[in-house]
Design a protein around this motif. Structure first.
Motif, PDB file in Angstrom:
ATOM      1  N   SER A 125       0.824  -1.205   0.000  1.00  0.00           N
ATOM      2  CA  SER A 125       0.000   0.000   0.000  1.00  0.00           C
ATOM      3  C   SER A 125       0.858   1.255   0.000  1.00  0.00           C
ATOM      4  N   PHE A 126       0.229   2.372  -0.292  1.00  0.00           N
ATOM      5  CA  PHE A 126       0.879   3.670  -0.158  1.00  0.00           C
ATOM      6  C   PHE A 126      -0.155   4.703   0.245  1.00  0.00           C
ATOM      7  N   ASN A 127       0.299   5.774   0.897  1.00  0.00           N
ATOM      8  CA  ASN A 127      -0.590   6.816   1.396  1.00  0.00           C
ATOM      9  C   ASN A 127      -0.001   8.192   1.104  1.00  0.00           C
ATOM     10  N   TRP A 128      -0.883   9.128   0.776  1.00  0.00           N
ATOM     11  CA  TRP A 128      -0.520  10.541   0.680  1.00  0.00           C
ATOM     12  C   TRP A 128      -1.239  11.282   1.802  1.00  0.00           C
ATOM     13  N   VAL A 129      -0.478  12.047   2.593  1.00  0.00           N
ATOM     14  CA  VAL A 129      -1.040  12.750   3.754  1.00  0.00           C
ATOM     15  C   VAL A 129      -0.534  14.187   3.781  1.00  0.00           C
ATOM     16  N   LYS A 130      -1.380  15.122   4.181  1.00  0.00           N
ATOM     17  CA  LYS A 130      -0.976  16.514   4.399  1.00  0.00           C
ATOM     18  C   LYS A 130      -0.551  16.641   5.857  1.00  0.00           C
ATOM     19  N   MET A 131       0.726  16.998   6.089  1.00  0.00           N
ATOM     20  CA  MET A 131       1.299  16.950   7.428  1.00  0.00           C
ATOM     21  C   MET A 131       0.657  17.939   8.390  1.00  0.00           C
ATOM     22  N   GLU A 132       0.308  19.141   7.920  1.00  0.00           N
ATOM     23  CA  GLU A 132      -0.223  20.166   8.818  1.00  0.00           C
ATOM     24  C   GLU A 132      -1.549  19.761   9.452  1.00  0.00           C
ATOM     25  N   THR A 133      -2.360  19.029   8.713  1.00  0.00           N
ATOM     26  CA  THR A 133      -3.674  18.617   9.226  1.00  0.00           C
ATOM     27  C   THR A 133      -3.760  17.114   9.451  1.00  0.00           C
ATOM     28  N   MET A 134      -2.750  16.374   8.964  1.00  0.00           N
ATOM     29  CA  MET A 134      -2.760  14.908   8.969  1.00  0.00           C
ATOM     30  C   MET A 134      -3.983  14.357   8.242  1.00  0.00           C
ATOM     31  N   GLY A 135      -4.524  15.173   7.325  1.00  0.00           N
ATOM     32  CA  GLY A 135      -5.653  14.725   6.526  1.00  0.00           C
ATOM     33  C   GLY A 135      -5.194  13.775   5.433  1.00  0.00           C
ATOM     34  N   ILE A 136      -5.946  12.699   5.241  1.00  0.00           N
ATOM     35  CA  ILE A 136      -5.603  11.709   4.224  1.00  0.00           C
ATOM     36  C   ILE A 136      -6.028  12.230   2.858  1.00  0.00           C
ATOM     37  N   ILE A 137      -5.062  12.359   1.961  1.00  0.00           N
ATOM     38  CA  ILE A 137      -5.339  12.805   0.600  1.00  0.00           C
ATOM     39  C   ILE A 137      -5.707  11.608  -0.262  1.00  0.00           C
ATOM     40  N   TYR A 138      -4.910  10.537  -0.137  1.00  0.00           N
ATOM     41  CA  TYR A 138      -5.182   9.328  -0.908  1.00  0.00           C
ATOM     42  C   TYR A 138      -4.603   8.132  -0.166  1.00  0.00           C
ATOM     43  N   ASN A 139      -5.369   7.052  -0.116  1.00  0.00           N
ATOM     44  CA  ASN A 139      -4.951   5.834   0.568  1.00  0.00           C
ATOM     45  C   ASN A 139      -5.283   4.659  -0.344  1.00  0.00           C
ATOM     46  N   SER A 140      -4.259   3.937  -0.784  1.00  0.00           N
ATOM     47  CA  SER A 140      -4.495   2.887  -1.774  1.00  0.00           C
ATOM     48  C   SER A 140      -3.813   1.592  -1.380  1.00  0.00           C
ATOM     49  N   THR A 141      -4.475   0.475  -1.688  1.00  0.00           N
ATOM     50  CA  THR A 141      -3.862  -0.842  -1.584  1.00  0.00           C
ATOM     51  C   THR A 141      -3.613  -1.364  -2.994  1.00  0.00           C
ATOM     52  N   MET A 142      -2.965  -2.515  -3.095  1.00  0.00           N
ATOM     53  CA  MET A 142      -2.476  -2.979  -4.387  1.00  0.00           C
ATOM     54  C   MET A 142      -3.562  -3.031  -5.470  1.00  0.00           C
ATOM     55  N   ASN A 143      -4.712  -3.589  -5.170  1.00  0.00           N
ATOM     56  CA  ASN A 143      -5.758  -3.700  -6.188  1.00  0.00           C
ATOM     57  C   ASN A 143      -7.052  -3.029  -5.746  1.00  0.00           C
ATOM     58  N   ASN A 144      -6.952  -2.132  -4.794  1.00  0.00           N
ATOM     59  CA  ASN A 144      -8.182  -1.528  -4.275  1.00  0.00           C
ATOM     60  C   ASN A 144      -7.883  -0.148  -3.713  1.00  0.00           C
ATOM     61  N   SER A 145      -8.671   0.827  -4.100  1.00  0.00           N
ATOM     62  CA  SER A 145      -8.522   2.171  -3.548  1.00  0.00           C
ATOM     63  C   SER A 145      -9.439   2.324  -2.347  1.00  0.00           C
ATOM     64  N   SER A 146      -8.865   2.815  -1.263  1.00  0.00           N
ATOM     65  CA  SER A 146      -9.634   2.983  -0.035  1.00  0.00           C
ATOM     66  C   SER A 146      -9.756   4.468   0.256  1.00  0.00           C
ATOM     67  N   LEU A 147     -10.924   5.055  -0.085  1.00  0.00           N
ATOM     68  CA  LEU A 147     -11.127   6.488   0.071  1.00  0.00           C
ATOM     69  C   LEU A 147     -12.117   6.821   1.174  1.00  0.00           C
ATOM     70  N   GLY A 148     -12.502   5.825   1.953  1.00  0.00           N
ATOM     71  CA  GLY A 148     -13.476   6.062   3.007  1.00  0.00           C
ATOM     72  C   GLY A 148     -13.018   7.058   4.051  1.00  0.00           C
ATOM     73  N   GLN A 149     -11.692   7.109   4.307  1.00  0.00           N
ATOM     74  CA  GLN A 149     -11.165   8.013   5.322  1.00  0.00           C
ATOM     75  C   GLN A 149     -10.546   9.267   4.708  1.00  0.00           C
ATOM     76  N   GLN A 150     -10.796   9.496   3.450  1.00  0.00           N
ATOM     77  CA  GLN A 150     -10.213  10.655   2.775  1.00  0.00           C
ATOM     78  C   GLN A 150     -10.775  11.954   3.333  1.00  0.00           C
ATOM     79  N   ASP A 151      -9.881  12.952   3.518  1.00  0.00           N
ATOM     80  CA  ASP A 151     -10.301  14.271   3.957  1.00  0.00           C
ATOM     81  C   ASP A 151     -11.281  14.832   2.919  1.00  0.00           C
ATOM     82  N   PRO A 152     -12.466  15.306   3.350  1.00  0.00           N
ATOM     83  CA  PRO A 152     -13.479  15.780   2.392  1.00  0.00           C
ATOM     84  C   PRO A 152     -12.984  16.894   1.474  1.00  0.00           C
ATOM     85  N   SER A 153     -12.018  17.688   1.915  1.00  0.00           N
ATOM     86  CA  SER A 153     -11.534  18.800   1.087  1.00  0.00           C
ATOM     87  C   SER A 153     -10.780  18.315  -0.147  1.00  0.00           C
TER      88      SER A 153
END
Length: 287
Positions: free
Chosen positions: A82-110
């Motif tokens: 897996s890999f994750n993109w996070v904004k450090m100032e807010t720790m908001g999840i920009i993108y969270n992905s696993t090998m064959n599946n994108s997991s956007l349930g916890q993505q920051d609404p912005s």
């Protein structure tokens, strides 16, 4: 029984056996010991995970797209889970992905409907992030985390967001003492631009101007610069506001024609200068 050898000894059935190590033997032992240490150290293991981003820091304009190009290499690519993109100032999840599946349930609404990665990019080692329609709040540090069962890797990329303001407008009036005044204004800047005045002879008149910034609640800056025309040559004046980081500027040219001691015609030529192009001319009459 005593050992008189300059090495280690063993005893068997009353006989002393001396064990000597030559220089090559000692070197072999030392190298073998070093290899064991390196093999156990992080970053030297077989199948080491390597992550690279093309830019150490980025600058993007408001309204544009942010593209952070990153790739990874691993000896056993199927082990990267897996890999994750996070904004450090807010720790908001920009993108969270696993090998064959994108997991956007916890993505920051912005970031919803603005953040995207490449389809099947992970299978090809592409972890690049695109963020569309950038705003000032997107400025900050972005962290990429790449995770495998045995190790993880993090990469930090600072991102600055800048805004180029609107084309300036110059207002003209004459004081009770008869001094002509020009007021140059422009909104939509971040950060504060450099403001300069120049007359028709190419002389810098900025030192005669009074410039102020007016902050708004959304962080956008409004600039206002005032200059009196009792200094130097009276003719055409250019007010320029420039972002030196992006090397972009907008400008307004104001031309005053005088016959004798009377003000007859005031011509304002307004133009956005990006590559020094004047776009529009308007005419004002003053009696």
């Amino acid at each position: 029984k005593n050992c008189h050898c300059s090495a280690s000894c063993t005893f068997s059935q009353g006989t002393v056996y001396c064990h000597r190590f030559g220089r090559m033997s000692r070197l072999f032992v030392s190298l073998a010991h070093l290899i064991i240490i390196l093999a156990a150290a992080p970053g030297f293991t077989v199948g080491d995970l390597e992550v690279k981003c093309e830019d150490s820091q980025l600058t993007v304009k408001v309204g544009g797209d942010l593209l952070i190009r990153c790739h990874y290499h691993f000896e056993d690519e199927s082990s990267v889970t897996s890999f994750n993109w996070v904004k450090m100032e807010t720790m908001g999840i920009i993108y969270n992905s696993t090998m064959n599946n994108s997991s956007l349930g916890q993505q920051d609404p912005s970031y919803r409907d603005r953040a995207e990665v490449w389809n099947h990019g992970m299978l090809k080692g592409n972890l690049s992030l695109r963020l569309k329609n950038v705003t000032l709040s997107d400025s900050g540090t972005y962290m990429l985390s790449v995770i495998s069962p045995s190790q993880s890797y993090e990469m930090m990329i600072p991102v600055g967001v800048r805004a180029i303001g609107e084309q300036p407008i110059i207002h003209f009036y004459v004081t009770d003492e008869g001094v002509p005044i020009l007021v140059c204004e422009s909104s939509g800047w971040f950060p504060e631009p450099a403001v300069t005045w120049e007359n028709g002879l190419g002389l810098q008149m900025t030192k005669y101007a009074q410039t102020e910034r007016i902050n708004s609640t959304d962080g956008i800056i409004h600039m206002k610069s005032t200059i009196s025309l009792d200094h130097g040559h009276i003719g055409n004046y250019t007010c320029t506001m420039m972002d030196h980081n992006l090397n972009e500027a907008v400008s307004f040219v104001f031309v005053i024609l005088i016959a004798g001691s009377l003000w007859n015609i005031v011509i304002g030529a307004a133009g956005t200068i990006v590559f020094s192009v004047i776009l529009a001319i308007s005419v004002y009459w003053s009696w």
